[in-house]
Write an enzyme that holds these catalytic residues in place. Structure first.
Site, PDB file in Angstrom:
ATOM      1  N   ALA A  21       0.825  -1.215   0.000  1.00 17.62           N
ATOM      2  CA  ALA A  21       0.000   0.000   0.000  1.00 17.62           C
ATOM      3  C   ALA A  21       0.858   1.264   0.000  1.00 17.62           C
ATOM      4  O   ALA A  21       0.454   2.295   0.514  1.00 17.62           O
ATOM      5  CB  ALA A  21      -0.926  -0.012   1.213  1.00 17.62           C
ATOM      6  N   GLY A  33       9.047  -0.244  -6.548  1.00 12.11           N
ATOM      7  CA  GLY A  33       8.364  -1.406  -7.103  1.00 12.11           C
ATOM      8  C   GLY A  33       7.896  -2.401  -6.062  1.00 12.11           C
ATOM      9  O   GLY A  33       8.268  -2.336  -4.890  1.00 12.11           O
ATOM     10  N   GLY A  86      -0.948  -7.367 -15.428  1.00 12.59           N
ATOM     11  CA  GLY A  86       0.082  -8.340 -15.774  1.00 12.59           C
ATOM     12  C   GLY A  86      -0.591  -9.580 -16.349  1.00 12.59           C
ATOM     13  O   GLY A  86      -1.625 -10.005 -15.844  1.00 12.59           O
ATOM     14  N   GLU A 113       4.253  -7.937 -17.490  1.00  9.71           N
ATOM     15  CA  GLU A 113       3.547  -6.668 -17.262  1.00  9.71           C
ATOM     16  C   GLU A 113       3.114  -6.036 -18.577  1.00  9.71           C
ATOM     17  O   GLU A 113       3.749  -6.227 -19.626  1.00  9.71           O
ATOM     18  CB  GLU A 113       4.448  -5.708 -16.475  1.00  9.71           C
ATOM     19  CG  GLU A 113       4.671  -6.126 -15.040  1.00  9.71           C
ATOM     20  CD  GLU A 113       3.377  -6.359 -14.270  1.00  9.71           C
ATOM     21  OE1 GLU A 113       2.558  -5.437 -14.180  1.00  9.71           O
ATOM     22  OE2 GLU A 113       3.164  -7.479 -13.783  1.00  9.71           O
ATOM     23  N   ASN A 158      -7.546   1.911  -9.942  1.00  8.31           N
ATOM     24  CA  ASN A 158      -6.393   2.738 -10.291  1.00  8.31           C
ATOM     25  C   ASN A 158      -6.759   4.197 -10.567  1.00  8.31           C
ATOM     26  O   ASN A 158      -5.906   5.066 -10.473  1.00  8.31           O
ATOM     27  CB  ASN A 158      -5.651   2.138 -11.482  1.00  8.31           C
ATOM     28  CG  ASN A 158      -4.957   0.826 -11.086  1.00  8.31           C
ATOM     29  OD1 ASN A 158      -4.268   0.763 -10.090  1.00  8.31           O
ATOM     30  ND2 ASN A 158      -5.202  -0.227 -11.842  1.00  8.31           N
ATOM     31  N   ARG A 196     -27.044   9.686   9.580  1.00  8.80           N
ATOM     32  CA  ARG A 196     -25.586   9.804   9.640  1.00  8.80           C
ATOM     33  C   ARG A 196     -24.984   8.983  10.769  1.00  8.80           C
ATOM     34  O   ARG A 196     -25.699   8.465  11.621  1.00  8.80           O
ATOM     35  CB  ARG A 196     -25.233  11.288   9.728  1.00  8.80           C
ATOM     36  CG  ARG A 196     -25.652  11.993   8.425  1.00  8.80           C
ATOM     37  CD  ARG A 196     -25.470  13.475   8.461  1.00  8.80           C
ATOM     38  NE  ARG A 196     -24.127  13.833   8.883  1.00  8.80           N
ATOM     39  CZ  ARG A 196     -23.774  15.068   9.250  1.00  8.80           C
ATOM     40  NH1 ARG A 196     -24.666  16.028   9.233  1.00  8.80           N
ATOM     41  NH2 ARG A 196     -22.535  15.315   9.602  1.00  8.80           N
ATOM     42  N   HIS A 234     -41.537  14.685   8.781  1.00  6.58           N
ATOM     43  CA  HIS A 234     -41.249  15.636   7.702  1.00  6.58           C
ATOM     44  C   HIS A 234     -40.227  16.699   8.085  1.00  6.58           C
ATOM     45  O   HIS A 234     -40.299  17.254   9.176  1.00  6.58           O
ATOM     46  CB  HIS A 234     -42.504  16.379   7.225  1.00  6.58           C
ATOM     47  CG  HIS A 234     -43.783  15.720   7.601  1.00  6.58           C
ATOM     48  ND1 HIS A 234     -44.517  14.985   6.698  1.00  6.58           N
ATOM     49  CD2 HIS A 234     -44.464  15.659   8.780  1.00  6.58           C
ATOM     50  CE1 HIS A 234     -45.601  14.526   7.310  1.00  6.58           C
ATOM     51  NE2 HIS A 234     -45.582  14.914   8.560  1.00  6.58           N
ATOM     52  N   ASN A 287     -27.661  22.235  17.355  1.00  4.25           N
ATOM     53  CA  ASN A 287     -26.728  21.523  18.249  1.00  4.25           C
ATOM     54  C   ASN A 287     -25.334  22.128  18.270  1.00  4.25           C
ATOM     55  O   ASN A 287     -24.539  21.819  19.136  1.00  4.25           O
ATOM     56  CB  ASN A 287     -26.649  20.042  17.870  1.00  4.25           C
ATOM     57  CG  ASN A 287     -26.196  19.825  16.449  1.00  4.25           C
ATOM     58  OD1 ASN A 287     -26.451  20.644  15.568  1.00  4.25           O
ATOM     59  ND2 ASN A 287     -25.528  18.717  16.199  1.00  4.25           N
TER      60      ASN A 287
HETATM   61  C1  UD1 Z   1       0.353  -4.947 -10.230  1.00  4.84           C
HETATM   62  C2  UD1 Z   1       1.083  -6.187 -10.787  1.00  4.84           C
HETATM   63  C3  UD1 Z   1       0.290  -6.715 -11.989  1.00  4.84           C
HETATM   64  C4  UD1 Z   1      -1.123  -7.042 -11.572  1.00  4.84           C
HETATM   65  C5  UD1 Z   1      -1.803  -5.831 -10.896  1.00  4.84           C
HETATM   66  C6  UD1 Z   1      -3.120  -6.263 -10.278  1.00  4.84           C
HETATM   67  C7  UD1 Z   1       3.509  -5.889 -10.403  1.00  4.84           C
HETATM   68  C8  UD1 Z   1       4.799  -5.522 -11.013  1.00  4.84           C
HETATM   69  N1  UD1 Z   1       2.435  -5.831 -11.194  1.00  4.84           N
HETATM   70  O1  UD1 Z   1       0.345  -3.943 -11.239  1.00  4.84           O
HETATM   71  O2  UD1 Z   1       0.926  -7.898 -12.502  1.00  4.84           O
HETATM   72  O3  UD1 Z   1      -1.867  -7.469 -12.699  1.00  4.84           O
HETATM   73  O4  UD1 Z   1      -0.980  -5.301  -9.829  1.00  4.84           O
HETATM   74  O5  UD1 Z   1      -3.840  -5.167  -9.780  1.00  4.84           O
HETATM   75  O6  UD1 Z   1       3.479  -6.230  -9.246  1.00  4.84           O
HETATM   76  N2  UD1 Z   1       3.171  -0.674  -4.354  1.00  4.84           N
HETATM   77  C9  UD1 Z   1       4.050  -0.521  -3.296  1.00  4.84           C
HETATM   78  N3  UD1 Z   1       5.308  -0.077  -3.542  1.00  4.84           N
HETATM   79  C10 UD1 Z   1       5.756   0.216  -4.802  1.00  4.84           C
HETATM   80  C11 UD1 Z   1       4.849   0.039  -5.871  1.00  4.84           C
HETATM   81  C12 UD1 Z   1       3.565  -0.397  -5.610  1.00  4.84           C
HETATM   82  O7  UD1 Z   1       3.696  -0.772  -2.143  1.00  4.84           O
HETATM   83  O8  UD1 Z   1       6.928   0.602  -4.933  1.00  4.84           O
HETATM   84  C13 UD1 Z   1       1.795  -1.140  -4.073  1.00  4.84           C
HETATM   85  C14 UD1 Z   1       0.706  -0.172  -4.520  1.00  4.84           C
HETATM   86  O9  UD1 Z   1       0.368   0.710  -3.477  1.00  4.84           O
HETATM   87  C15 UD1 Z   1      -0.449  -1.094  -4.885  1.00  4.84           C
HETATM   88  C16 UD1 Z   1       0.236  -2.400  -5.254  1.00  4.84           C
HETATM   89  O10 UD1 Z   1       1.562  -2.328  -4.768  1.00  4.84           O
HETATM   90  O11 UD1 Z   1      -1.328  -1.333  -3.795  1.00  4.84           O
HETATM   91  C17 UD1 Z   1       0.243  -2.611  -6.760  1.00  4.84           C
HETATM   92  O12 UD1 Z   1       0.875  -1.490  -7.362  1.00  4.84           O
HETATM   93  P1  UD1 Z   1       0.295  -0.831  -8.684  1.00  4.84           P
HETATM   94  O13 UD1 Z   1       1.190   0.287  -9.056  1.00  4.84           O
HETATM   95  O14 UD1 Z   1      -1.145  -0.585  -8.552  1.00  4.84           O
HETATM   96  O15 UD1 Z   1       0.614  -2.035  -9.693  1.00  4.84           O
HETATM   97  P2  UD1 Z   1      -0.168  -2.397 -10.998  1.00  4.84           P
HETATM   98  O16 UD1 Z   1       0.393  -1.607 -12.127  1.00  4.84           O
HETATM   99  O17 UD1 Z   1      -1.628  -2.342 -10.762  1.00  4.84           O
HETATM  100 MG    MG Z   2      -2.925  -1.501  -9.274  1.00  3.38          MG
END
Ligand code: UD1
Ligand code: MG
Length: 417
Positions: A10, A79, A141, A156, A229, A301, A331, A354
């Site tokens: 995340a 990554g 991917g 990818e 995304n 709420r 009402h 309130n």
């Molecule tokens: C990734 C997968 C892809 C898959 C897709 C599914 C890889 C390289 N690719 O791509 O194969 O089909 O998810 O939704 O893994 N994150 C980190 N640190 C980083 C980069 C990302 O914690 O340096 C986290 C993001 O917050 C996210 C998750 O990893 O929750 C996936 O990252 P995201 O950039 O959304 O990857 P996708 O391009 O969706």
């Molecule tokens: Mg993603």
């Protein structure tokens, strides 16, 4: 099922969301997206759950309920493989299974993850990858297989050729790894030249090359892998989860006249035989009893508690308020920070004032009280049981109307004890 630990990725910025808020905190039906992933790890009794944070780390930490959860900082977004590597020191000596989830797939279900774990343990694989077959695989991917269908690699979007764009089997971004194999292989991942990132998906290929058993589990649920995304994805996920919530209430005996215009967030309980009329919004953390009539055009709420056989009619708002049984509020009314006793009647246009500009103050309305149309109660105010507030009265701050008394006027004065 043997014990496993989880990692939720995340740290990403969620660039395509075009937001200052970290992607995993965007709410879906009133809950931050990441909570849906935590539902899964909690309900499957993950021994420990590590959330890898980066962009907006402090905000994520503050927003997530932290029981059994540890936060791990990924200082630079290099990554998904780099993100997992950050957790290695915390898992020193752990030789069990590591479940990896992305923080942005809120439609994923617990049952699918449970089945993935079961298959992983049964096949004794080094890694099992969750895959799905979908109509629009653009952006995900892809799963590359040989002629016999055996798994070869995850490729990818940025790295695939024209032929591979036709592949409809995608990587959901959920994996089960045996911890020692995962961390061994992570050391060997090279920087992807095109994206300047270390891909977790490369680990799978590396394990295969080293002769370890690699398995896949394909779900038939086309929504399971849906990754959020951008804002369009967010709205789509919201619509699907909203439907699921409404269906659950209907299964429990609640009538929802028009599901298309009814918004009920997560964490709402409603008793059977309650009817929800169109254009009603019910936020999280609300409880409604049985046999109530709600709406049309009502907004309830957080923090509201409504007992049985209550009528909340059109153009009404209730916030942090508890209402006893058999109350009518039919009402144009607003009740905030109020407590209303059973069988009270809230006339048309009644308002609790309130907020005094600094603090929120409480209004108490006793059982059987009658609040006339257009009355305003400037909190804090107490209206005794069976008391009557005349139409258009303004009950000023700190007034206590005795039980059974009648008040009227502006400011409201006792007319009859
Ligand atoms: C990734 C997968 C892809 C898959 C897709 C599914 C890889 C390289 N690719 O791509 O194969 O089909 O998810 O939704 O893994 N994150 C980190 N640190 C980083 C980069 C990302 O914690 O340096 C986290 C993001 O917050 C996210 C998750 O990893 O929750 C996936 O990252 P995201 O950039 O959304 O990857 P996708 O391009 O969706
Ligand atoms: Mg993603």
């Amino acid at each position: 099922m043997s014990g496993f630990c989880s990692i939720i990725l995340a740290a990403g910025k969620g660039t395509r969301m075009k937001s200052k808020v970290p992607k995993v905190l965007h709410p879906i039906c009133g809950r931050p997206m990441i909570e849906y992933m935590l539902d899964i790890t909690r309900s499957l009794r993950s021994l420990k759950t590590y959330i890898v944070t980066g962009y907006g780390a402090a905000k994520v930490k503050a927003a997530v309920r932290a029981d059994g959860v540890e936060f791990v900082l990924q200082p630079q977004l290099r990554g998904t493989a780099d993100a997992v590597r950050r957790v290695e020191p915390r898992l020193k000596g752990f030789r069990g299974t590591v479940l990896i989830l992305c923080g942005d797939t809120p439609l994923l279900s617990r049952d699918i993850v449970r089945a993935l774990l079961a298959k992983h343990h049964q096949a004794k694989a080094a890694v099992t990858v969750l895959t799905a077959i979908i109509d629009h695989p653009q952006g995900y991917g892809r799963i590359i297989r040989d002629d016999t269908g055996s798994f070869l690699a995850i490729r990818e979007q940025k790295d695939i050729n024209d032929q591979e764009t036709q592949i409809k089997e995608i990587n959901v971004g959920v994996y089960c790894f045996e911890a020692p194999r995962l961390f061994e292989a992570l050391k060997k991942v090279r920087l992807n030249a095109r994206k300047k990132e270390f891909y977790l998906t490369d680990v799978v290929e590396l394990l295969l090359a080293a002769g370890h058993p690699v398995d896949t589990f394909t779900t038939q649920d086309v929504q399971a892998g849906f990754g959020v995304n951008d804002r369009r994805d967010l709205a789509q996920a919201e619509a699907i989860i909203r439907r699921r919530i409404l269906q659950e209430h209907m299964r429990n005996g609640v009538t929802i006249i028009n599901p298309d215009t009814t918004y009920i967030e997560a964490n709402v309980k409603i008793g059977s035989d309650t009817v929800i009329h169109p254009c009603t919004v019910i936020h999280s953390d609300v409880r409604i009893g049985s046999g109530c009539l709600i709406g049309p055009f009502a907004r309830i709420r957080p923090g509201s508690r409504i007992a049985d056989k209550v009528e909340i009619g059109n153009f009404t708002e209730i916030s942090r308020t508890s209402i006893g049984s058999d109350v009518f509020m039919k009402h144009f009314s607003f009740l905030g920070d109020a407590r209303v006793g059973a069988k009270a009647n809230i006339g048309a246009g009644v308002v609790t004032a309130n907020f005094d500009g600094v603090a929120k103050n409480k209004t108490t309305i006793g059982p059987g009280a009658l609040i006339g149309s257009d009355a305003i109660m400037v909190a804090p105010v107490t209206i005794g049981s069976r008391a009557v507030v005349g139409a258009g009265a303004v009950v000023t701050k700190h007034t206590r109307v005795p039980a059974g008394a009648v008040v009227r006027g502006v400011p409201a004065k006792i007319f009859k004890e």
